[in-house]
Design a protein around this motif. Structure first.
Motif, PDB file in Angstrom:
ATOM      1  N   VAL A  32      68.716  -2.572   6.173  1.00 35.69           N
ATOM      2  CA  VAL A  32      69.041  -1.644   5.373  1.00 35.69           C
ATOM      3  C   VAL A  32      70.186  -0.890   5.719  1.00 35.69           C
ATOM      4  CG1 VAL A  32      68.471   0.768   4.374  1.00 35.69           C
ATOM      5  CG2 VAL A  32      66.749  -0.800   4.918  1.00 35.69           C
ATOM      6  N   ASP A  33      71.313  -1.165   4.892  1.00 36.01           N
ATOM      7  CA  ASP A  33      72.703  -0.874   5.205  1.00 36.01           C
ATOM      8  C   ASP A  33      73.039   0.500   4.556  1.00 36.01           C
ATOM      9  OD1 ASP A  33      73.636  -1.389   2.409  1.00 36.01           O
ATOM     10  OD2 ASP A  33      74.131  -3.229   2.904  1.00 36.01           O
ATOM     11  N   GLU A  34      74.308   0.972   4.586  1.00 38.57           N
ATOM     12  CA  GLU A  34      74.844   2.192   4.333  1.00 38.57           C
ATOM     13  C   GLU A  34      74.536   2.473   2.790  1.00 38.57           C
ATOM     14  OE1 GLU A  34      77.950  -0.878   4.006  1.00 38.57           O
ATOM     15  OE2 GLU A  34      76.652  -0.346   5.620  1.00 38.57           O
TER      16      GLU A  34
ATOM     17  N   MET B 186      68.215  -2.632   1.476  1.00 37.92           N
ATOM     18  CA  MET B 186      68.191  -3.810   2.197  1.00 37.92           C
ATOM     19  C   MET B 186      69.001  -4.866   1.546  1.00 37.92           C
ATOM     20  SD  MET B 186      64.985  -5.717   3.441  1.00 37.92           S
ATOM     21  CE  MET B 186      64.098  -6.140   1.817  1.00 37.92           C
ATOM     22  N   ASN B 187      69.850  -5.555   2.651  1.00 41.04           N
ATOM     23  CA  ASN B 187      70.652  -6.621   2.372  1.00 41.04           C
ATOM     24  C   ASN B 187      70.129  -7.966   2.514  1.00 41.04           C
ATOM     25  OD1 ASN B 187      72.703  -8.487   2.011  1.00 41.04           O
ATOM     26  ND2 ASN B 187      73.995  -7.525   3.452  1.00 41.04           N
ATOM     27  N   VAL B 188      69.337  -8.630   1.726  1.00 41.09           N
ATOM     28  CA  VAL B 188      68.767  -9.803   1.893  1.00 41.09           C
ATOM     29  C   VAL B 188      69.904 -10.815   1.983  1.00 41.09           C
ATOM     30  CG1 VAL B 188      67.166 -11.445   1.010  1.00 41.09           C
ATOM     31  CG2 VAL B 188      66.782  -9.041   0.488  1.00 41.09           C
ATOM     32  N   THR B 189      69.534 -11.636   3.389  1.00 47.93           N
ATOM     33  CA  THR B 189      70.497 -12.719   3.704  1.00 47.93           C
ATOM     34  C   THR B 189      69.802 -14.057   3.645  1.00 47.93           C
ATOM     35  OG1 THR B 189      70.090 -12.101   6.213  1.00 47.93           O
ATOM     36  CG2 THR B 189      72.141 -11.317   4.831  1.00 47.93           C
ATOM     37  N   SER B 190      68.426 -14.196   3.528  1.00 48.62           N
ATOM     38  CA  SER B 190      67.805 -15.462   3.308  1.00 48.62           C
ATOM     39  C   SER B 190      67.467 -15.597   2.032  1.00 48.62           C
ATOM     40  CB  SER B 190      66.798 -15.396   4.295  1.00 48.62           C
ATOM     41  OG  SER B 190      65.638 -14.186   3.949  1.00 48.62           O
TER      42      SER B 190
ATOM     43  N   GLY C  43      69.184 -12.483  -2.802  1.00 46.34           N
ATOM     44  CA  GLY C  43      70.358 -12.247  -1.858  1.00 46.34           C
ATOM     45  C   GLY C  43      70.694 -11.006  -2.054  1.00 46.34           C
ATOM     46  N   GLY C  44      71.643 -10.419  -1.050  1.00 43.59           N
ATOM     47  CA  GLY C  44      72.313  -9.117  -1.339  1.00 43.59           C
ATOM     48  C   GLY C  44      71.231  -7.781  -1.506  1.00 43.59           C
ATOM     49  N   HIS C  45      71.596  -7.046  -2.332  1.00 38.56           N
ATOM     50  CA  HIS C  45      70.979  -5.708  -2.658  1.00 38.56           C
ATOM     51  C   HIS C  45      69.632  -6.028  -3.851  1.00 38.56           C
ATOM     52  CE1 HIS C  45      74.357  -3.504  -0.890  1.00 38.56           C
ATOM     53  NE2 HIS C  45      73.302  -3.786   0.023  1.00 38.56           N
ATOM     54  N   ASN C  46      68.952  -7.081  -3.461  1.00 40.28           N
ATOM     55  CA  ASN C  46      67.963  -7.529  -4.444  1.00 40.28           C
ATOM     56  C   ASN C  46      66.893  -6.530  -4.945  1.00 40.28           C
ATOM     57  OD1 ASN C  46      65.467  -8.890  -4.933  1.00 40.28           O
ATOM     58  ND2 ASN C  46      66.957 -10.124  -6.053  1.00 40.28           N
TER      59      ASN C  46
HETATM   60  C1  LIG Z   1      74.899  -8.817   3.150  1.00 37.98           C
HETATM   61  O1  LIG Z   1      75.186  -9.232   4.378  1.00 37.98           O
HETATM   62  C2  LIG Z   1      75.872 -10.339   4.403  1.00 37.98           C
HETATM   63  C3  LIG Z   1      75.962 -11.017   5.829  1.00 37.98           C
HETATM   64  O2  LIG Z   1      76.242  -9.933   6.793  1.00 37.98           O
HETATM   65  C4  LIG Z   1      77.396  -9.852   3.983  1.00 37.98           C
HETATM   66  O3  LIG Z   1      78.244 -11.256   3.919  1.00 37.98           O
HETATM   67  C5  LIG Z   1      77.374  -9.528   2.649  1.00 37.98           C
HETATM   68  O4  LIG Z   1      78.484  -9.082   1.994  1.00 37.98           O
HETATM   69  C6  LIG Z   1      76.148  -8.427   2.370  1.00 37.98           C
HETATM   70  N1  LIG Z   1      75.872  -8.047   1.115  1.00 37.98           N
HETATM   71  C7  LIG Z   1      76.434  -6.874   0.644  1.00 37.98           C
HETATM   72  C8  LIG Z   1      75.999  -6.617  -0.793  1.00 37.98           C
HETATM   73  O5  LIG Z   1      76.419  -6.000   1.358  1.00 37.98           O
END
Ligand SMILES: *[C@@H]1O[C@H](CO)[C@@H](O)[C@H](O)[C@H]1NC(C)=O
Ligand SMILES: *[C@@H]1O[C@H](CO)[C@@H](O)[C@H](O)[C@H]1NC(C)=O
Ligand SMILES: *[C@@H]1O[C@H](CO)[C@@H](O)[C@H](O)[C@H]1NC(C)=O
Ligand SMILES: *[C@@H]1O[C@H](CO)[C@@H](O)[C@H](O)[C@H]1NC(C)=O
Ligand SMILES: *[C@@H]1O[C@H](CO)[C@@H](O)[C@H](O)[C@H]1NC(C)=O
Ligand SMILES: *[C@@H]1O[C@H](CO)[C@@H](O)[C@H](O)[C@H]1NC(C)=O
Ligand SMILES: *[C@@H]1O[C@H](CO)[C@@H](O)[C@H](O)[C@H]1NC(C)=O
Ligand SMILES: *[C@@H]1O[C@H](CO)[C@@H](O)[C@H](O)[C@H]1NC(C)=O
Ligand SMILES: *[C@@H]1O[C@H](CO)[C@@H](O)[C@H](O)[C@H]1NC(C)=O
Ligand SMILES: *[C@@H]1O[C@H](CO)[C@@H](O)[C@H](O)[C@H]1NC(C)=O
Ligand SMILES: *[C@@H]1O[C@H](CO)[C@@H](O)[C@H](O)[C@H]1NC(C)=O
Ligand SMILES: *[C@@H]1O[C@H](CO)[C@@H](O)[C@H](O)[C@H]1NC(C)=O
Length: 672
Positions: free
Chosen positions: A347-349, A353-357, A367-370
């Motif tokens: 979970v980012d700022e 949650m930022n999905v990377t798989s 992917g991303g903020h799905n």
């Molecule tokens: C999610 O994380 C990836 C890998 O760190 C990054 O490249 C991407 O920009 C991030 N996506 C978002 C929406 O922040």
């Protein structure tokens, strides 16, 4: 001593109390199964129909074949009884298919990504019984074709199948359901029982798992994939039974599939031990360093999926919800928390949650903020809070509550699109996915205005064969549509939920290419047996537990019996009968028997209900009222004396009565 003995007898008797409407159950009454009819016959086969229902005599001469129909999808090991041969160099081949579409005298339907599976050949040197090797059972087939090629003849006197699903249940008890459903709509009744049976076919001997033996070897680039070998001989879980995704394929444990299959199992067979074996096999593969859960059970390659990781946790939460087994929960709790923390670390700022798989149920663009992944995370955290509360592990609750609340506000700020009236897949797109929008309602990211808007937009997309999953190209997903059904109920549109069941699941039962007994993995929006993520149409599974959503929804939402905590210590009875006149359902958990019966009266708004919940539990009844009038709740078993609750209703809205103790109750609605 005497008392103990009589108590034992009593509990054995109460276990075998017959469930009503047993005639709808599709499971066989014995493990020995015969074909019921001849599908077609070519060449010289004498009296092919003699092999239906029991033994007979059919002579196959020269190039000849007969396809038999079992009338429903089954699973098992074939035995041919041969009584005479023209010479000792004869052979009989057997091919299998779930769909009538792939019936052939050259091949089975498929388990690999390309081609068709090879014929199972028996060299018949003389009279005797010829049984397939155990790893050559076929996990799902409705049609079985016997083939003879070349000179000579073979007399077959029996073609029988030893049914292998539900391996841990005795042969004569395969129909011993612990739950039932019935209404005045025959289609819905058949849908409920086909869902229950689909989950039984997906309950396999765990030493005969894994149909993906050619994974990453035979795929669409192998253009000459013919006579593809197949066998099931991999051990996939401990114990003596496992709940897998599909009966024919993959025969692997997938946590996402279980999110739909398990509630269906609970309301029909309550086969908890099988669910535990499957959950345990996933936690056995957890990465001890990161807490990451596997995408699928062994021997599937080690891959991460943000959503299937969470579905493993939902498996634990659902297990506790439906069993109240606190010891089992405790045994997995440290691993559960490690896994949840792994998700929370992504979970980012933004608060999401930022999905990377990219791995999910084979939709694209994960992917991303799905929205789907974040809705599932929101749901999981809320379930985690109730599990932590049950365990008195209060430390993490404040932090989890705060993260869940931020996910909700961030999802609404970043991903809700007011002009589209739905959530977008992520910030960079206007695609409004079926999965994320259904899940947003299921996980309570929505207010009621948003929920009705999503429900209306989803139903406006339906085609003649059901609800499209636009996030997976041209796919109709019975898996995601199971969540869509829940979403319509939660958005208070019973009409939409029932319409989707009848249209889509009715098609999946009644179309002649289907099995009329089990539910398919996926198909195209034009109703073809083509599922966008796969290139090989013959590979599609026709008995997939993830397609059984209506079974639990009919019990939980239509008959309206909902387990709220710990196996039913608290519950709600809240029927939504739509256009139905009668609905009844019941099921058992370890806490006891739950049942609800609803009868709509002839007069405007008139309704009668009876319901039962185990003594010692506590619940709420929500009565649908369509008029000004009176709602009466009265104790039927006298447990609460002459207790009568009378509520005056001033309009057409639900009347909720809380604090109702377990026992037998009657409710009536009378309009002024
Ligand atoms: C999610 O994380 C990836 C890998 O760190 C990054 O490249 C991407 O920009 C991030 N996506 C978002 C929406 O922040
Ligand atoms: C059947 O006989 C053929 C020809 O003799 C042989 O090649 C094949 O391996 C045999 N199959 C089995 C299953 O024994
Ligand atoms: C062959 O199978 C039949 C049942 O189909 C059984 O009655 C018979 O005893 C078996 N024969 C042998 C030799 O095993
Ligand atoms: C596949 O097996 C069939 C017998 O079932 C045989 O006639 C055919 O030649 C085989 N095809 C290939 C490409 O080996
Ligand atoms: C499964 O069967 C195949 C083919 O016979 C064999 O190569 C493999 O070793 C077997 N695997 C197990 C686990 O028994
Ligand atoms: C069975 O359980 C043991 C002990 O927990 C574990 O080591 C093993 O990997 C498990 N096997 C499977 C197939 O899950
Ligand atoms: C955002 O959603 C769109 C539509 O599903 C998809 O094409 C895209 O790949 C997604 N972005 C990420 C980072 O996954
Ligand atoms: C939690 O605490 C309550 C009240 O003290 C107690 O009854 C219950 O047994 C505890 N639960 C567990 C799992 O320890
Ligand atoms: C949904 O969330 C709201 C607050 O946003 C809360 O009041 C309500 O109780 C939740 N509903 C359920 C079923 O958890
Ligand atoms: C529901 O949520 C939407 C989006 O966040 C918001 O615009 C709307 O005002 C809310 N409606 C109600 C009734 O709370
Ligand atoms: C409920 O769904 C039905 C069928 O999709 C639709 O016709 C109706 O307008 C919906 N009702 C509401 C109140 O949205
Ligand atoms: C489908 O199965 C039902 C029983 O579940 C049966 O009554 C009906 O005749 C079957 N339909 C066809 C077309 O075979």
């Amino acid at each position: 001593m005497k008392l103990l003995a009589s108590l034992t007898v009593f509990s054995l008797l109460s276990l075998s109390i017959a469930i009503p409407y047993e005639e709808y159950i599709l499971a066989p009454g014995s493990r020995t199964v015969y074909p019921v009819s001849v599908h077609n016959s070519n060449g010289s086969v004498s009296d092919p129909s003699s092999l239906t229902s029991s033994s007979g005599s059919s002579v196959f001469s020269n190039d000849a074949a007969t396809s038999y129909d079992f009338g429903k999808n089954i699973a098992g090991v074939v035995t041919l009884t041969i009584s005479s041969v023209s010479d000792s160099n004869q052979a009989i081949g057997v091919t299998f298919s779930e769909s009538s579409f792939w019936v052939s005298n050259k091949s089975c339907d498929a388990t690999a990504d390309a081609g068709k599976d090879e014929t199972l050949w028996f060299n018949v040197t003389g009279p005797g019984n010829y049984t397939a090797p155990r790893d050559k059972e076929r996990g799902g087939f409705r049609y079985m074709t016997l083939v003879h090629e070349g000179q000579g003849s073979v007399e077959v006197t029996a073609a029988e199948v030893e049914f292998t699903a539900m391996p841990h249940w005795e042969s004569e008890f395969l129909r011993n359901y612990s739950g039932y459903f019935h209404s005045d709509d025959e289609l819905l009744n058949r849908i409920w029982y086909a869902g229950a049976y689909t989950n039984q076919l997906c309950t396999i001997d765990p030493t005969h798992g894994d149909a993906l033996i050619h994974i990453r070897q035979i795929n669409s680039s192998v253009s000459d994939a013919t006579n593809v070998t197949w066998y099931y001989n991999t051990t996939i879980t401990n114990g003596t039974s496992a709940l897998v995704d599909g009966a024919k394929r993959d025969r692997l444990v997938w946590a996402g599939d279980m999110a739909i299959a398990v509630p269906g199992v609970v309301v029909s067979t309550n086969d908890v031990v099988t669910v535990e074996n499957s959950i345990n096999s996933l936690f056995d593969l957890q990465d001890p360093k990161t807490g990451a859960m596997p995408y699928a059970g062994r021997p599937f390659p080690s891959i991460f999926s943000a959503t299937y990781h969470l579905y493993s946790l939902i498996g634990v939460g659902d297990h506790y919800l439906y069993t109240g087994d606190v010891e089992y929960l405790k045994s997995l709790w440290p691993q559960y928390k490690a896994a949840l923390n792994y998700s929370l670390s992504s979970v980012d700022e933004s608060g999401l949650m930022n999905v990377t798989s990219p791995n999910d149920w084979l939709r694209f663009g994960m992917g991303g903020h799905n929205i789907e992944a974040n809705a599932i995370l929101h749901y999981t955290i809320n379930q985690a809070i109730s599990l932590a509360t049950a365990l008195n592990d209060t430390t993490p609750i404040a932090q989890w509550t705060s993260i869940a609340s931020t996910i909700k506000s961030s999802a609404n700020a970043l991903l809700w699109n007011d002009s589209l009236g739905m959530y977008i897949d992520n910030e960079t797109t206007t695609l409004t996915p079926q999965d994320g929008n259904s899940w947003a309602i299921v996980s309570n990211l929505t207010n009621s205005t948003q929920a009705s808007s999503i429900s209306q937009h989803l139903s406006s997309r339906w085609g003649p064969y059901g609800a499209p999953a636009i996030e997976a190209a041209d796919a109709v997903s019975p898996f995601i549509s199971g969540f869509e059904i829940q979403a319509h109920f939660l958005a208070s549109n019973t009409t939409a939920a029932l319409a989707l069941m009848r249209n889509m699941w009715g098609f999946m039962l009644d179309d002649p290419r289907m099995t009329n007994s089990t539910f398919i993995e996926g198909y195209s929006s034009s109703g073809e047996l083509h599922y966008a993520p796969y290139l090989n149409d013959a590979r599609i599974s026709h008995a997939h537990g993830w397609a059984t959503g209506p079974t639990s929804s009919l019990t939980f939402y239509v008959a309206g019996i909902q387990i709220l905590s710990a196996g039913g210590q608290t519950w709600r009875v809240a029927p939504n009968v739509g256009d139905l006149k009668t609905v009844e359902a019941g099921f058992s958990t370890s806490v006891g028997w739950f049942e609800s019966k609803v009868q709509v009266g002839d007069g405007q708004g008139e309704l009668r209900m009876e319901f039962e919940a185990p003594v010692g539990t506590m619940g709420e009844v929500v009565v649908p009222v369509a008029c000004e009038g009176n709602v009466t709740l009265s104790s039927v078993d006298g447990r609460f004396g002459d207790a009568v609750v009378l509520v005056e209703s001033e309009g057409s809205w639900d009347v909720a009565i809380d604090g109702v103790g377990g026992g037998k109750w009657a409710v009536s609605v009378a309009c002024n």
